[in-house]
Design a protein around this motif. Sequence first.
Motif, PDB file in Angstrom:
ATOM      1  N   GLU A  66      -8.068  -5.466  -0.626  1.00 15.28           N
ATOM      2  CA  GLU A  66      -7.540  -4.748  -1.788  1.00 15.28           C
ATOM      3  C   GLU A  66      -6.569  -5.587  -2.603  1.00 15.28           C
ATOM      4  O   GLU A  66      -6.166  -5.188  -3.699  1.00 15.28           O
ATOM      5  CB  GLU A  66      -6.834  -3.467  -1.336  1.00 15.28           C
ATOM      6  N   LYS A 125       0.840  -1.206   0.000  1.00 17.87           N
ATOM      7  CA  LYS A 125       0.000   0.000   0.000  1.00 17.87           C
ATOM      8  C   LYS A 125       0.873   1.253   0.000  1.00 17.87           C
ATOM      9  O   LYS A 125       0.587   2.226  -0.720  1.00 17.87           O
ATOM     10  CB  LYS A 125      -0.892  -0.022   1.245  1.00 17.87           C
ATOM     11  N   ILE A 177       0.434   5.659   6.038  1.00 24.85           N
ATOM     12  CA  ILE A 177      -0.472   5.564   4.896  1.00 24.85           C
ATOM     13  C   ILE A 177      -1.437   6.735   4.924  1.00 24.85           C
ATOM     14  O   ILE A 177      -2.173   6.919   5.903  1.00 24.85           O
ATOM     15  CB  ILE A 177      -1.268   4.232   4.911  1.00 24.85           C
ATOM     16  N   CYS A 213      -0.389   2.033   9.980  1.00 26.37           N
ATOM     17  CA  CYS A 213      -1.185   2.575   8.872  1.00 26.37           C
ATOM     18  C   CYS A 213      -1.460   4.061   9.083  1.00 26.37           C
ATOM     19  O   CYS A 213      -1.350   4.870   8.154  1.00 26.37           O
ATOM     20  CB  CYS A 213      -2.502   1.815   8.750  1.00 26.37           C
ATOM     21  N   CYS A 272      -5.633   3.059   7.145  1.00 28.31           N
ATOM     22  CA  CYS A 272      -6.100   1.778   6.610  1.00 28.31           C
ATOM     23  C   CYS A 272      -6.183   0.808   7.786  1.00 28.31           C
ATOM     24  O   CYS A 272      -5.880   1.149   8.913  1.00 28.31           O
ATOM     25  CB  CYS A 272      -5.163   1.240   5.529  1.00 28.31           C
ATOM     26  N   LYS A 324       2.299   1.737  -3.331  1.00 29.61           N
ATOM     27  CA  LYS A 324       1.234   1.834  -4.355  1.00 29.61           C
ATOM     28  C   LYS A 324       1.445   0.815  -5.470  1.00 29.61           C
ATOM     29  O   LYS A 324       1.405   1.140  -6.662  1.00 29.61           O
ATOM     30  CB  LYS A 324       1.163   3.255  -4.920  1.00 29.61           C
ATOM     31  N   LEU A 341      -6.764  -3.861   3.679  1.00 30.91           N
ATOM     32  CA  LEU A 341      -5.592  -4.175   2.858  1.00 30.91           C
ATOM     33  C   LEU A 341      -5.714  -5.574   2.246  1.00 30.91           C
ATOM     34  O   LEU A 341      -5.363  -5.784   1.080  1.00 30.91           O
ATOM     35  CB  LEU A 341      -4.322  -4.086   3.706  1.00 30.91           C
TER      36      LEU A 341
END
Length: 531
Positions: A255, A167, A243, A239, A247, A170, A252
Amino acid sequence: MSLHRVCGLFAFLSVVCLISFTPLCNGENILVFPVDGSHWINMEILLKELHARGHSITVIRTSTGWHISEKSPLYTSITFKMDEGLQDFLGAYLKEHMNVQRTGASAFTFFKLTKDFIAMVYRAHKVLCDAFVRLLDDEIMVKRLVDSEYDLVLTDPGMAPGLILAKYLKLPMVLNVRWITSGEGHFAIAPSPLSYIPVPGSGLTDKMNFIQRLKNMFFYSIIVLQQKFMIGPIYDAICDKYIQGGCDTFSLLQEADIWLFRSDFVFDFPRPTMPNVVYVGGFQCKPAQPLPADLEEFVQSAGEHGVIIMSLGTWIEALPQEVTNEIASVFAEMPQKVIWRHKGERPSTLGNNTLIVDWMPQKDLLGHPQTKVFVAHGGTNGVQEAIYHGVPVLGIPLFFDQYDNLLRLQERGAGKILQLSEINGHSFEQGLMEVLHQDSYRQNMQRLSRLHRDQPVAPMDQAIFWVEYVMRHKGAPHLRTEAYKMPWYSYYCVDVLLVLLTAATLLLLTALSVVRLLCCRSRKKIKAKQQ
């Protein structure tokens, strides 16, 4: 020019054109964040195949890792410092766990084992996360990761730092998964009705009566509370700090582009699933290779009686000494030869027919026609290899998912479970003789083997295809459900139900008001006529 030469020239030019216009298979750049221990064994097998396809692989490992080598021909490694090795306290936990199991089943034993397990799991996640935070705070390391321009993160979500890193960078993500931070992976992504889907640790099958469903709900509650109040907050803090927008572990997981799930429905109980879950159970299994000459000689010396093999996996070197001696004494009386992977103190009752080894070529022994029974702890890899080669299992579950794995074999008549607390010379001999001499065990396991092998595409080929698929298309969002973006009350349609109930209540109250009004008018008319 003759017709034969013209045809030959045309064929040559066709081949040249075909080669010229065939796209080159460029290797991609893959970042791998694995989990150490037995999980690494099957991850490494997957990496070998990816490396053979020309992909460049970078593996992130801890400084205290005990299976993941810093140097390898398969990959380049990135090592981050961890103050404490997971194996240091896992070993102590497992010894204590086995000692408590030997006291027998009771409410105290259950709560003691549960408390110790949760404490150990919390400590493992905390130690790893503390080290992972230092990695994210290392600007040079982060710049190196960003500048490498990876095409994909491949991770095992048994520990969640790999999810967060994907994450953070990306990048598309593929999971090599069966277990997540709080239990079995399906519970994070697919509908999982507790009426017929057993929770890990419950010791239940997909056929449950009322009391068993109650027990299943209880075990599910333990997992939810563990995730919400102990493990989840460790990762939520990371997170929130690193992030943008924050999150959590479950978002996660949901995703992830593809789940390479280390199971199949020959082994597991049928259940709902999702489009991006690809079942690759047994992808590490291959036809048996010839044994080393000395081991082959020992196996052949067993004659018509065959061979029994015993292994307790990568984490357990030996059972408690009194159990080891009981097992050795039973083996000593058997007409079969025995190959036993054992690193502890040599049993005092060891027979001449038993070969003690530090390591054995387990897959090749399971595939040998002389092998009659596999005495095992019930780890996922060993169970799947036993299914692939059709060898019945006498299981001694010790911890984690092992009882549940062995229960699936026992439910299908392909294995038998012996609890550690129940093992003595008599019970072990009785269980071994049953699996060895009742033909139904071998027949049922060979049936599972035929079902497992009867697939249009081999599990490993499926795994490689989907990893490369995600890299070709820069992700696979079209296979992901939108459920993870929904609040819980929308997912379960609680808001819809409330609106419908409100509307129904208003209609009912309106109807009652109308009836009451009509009744009142009727009474007034009756009174007026009476007056």
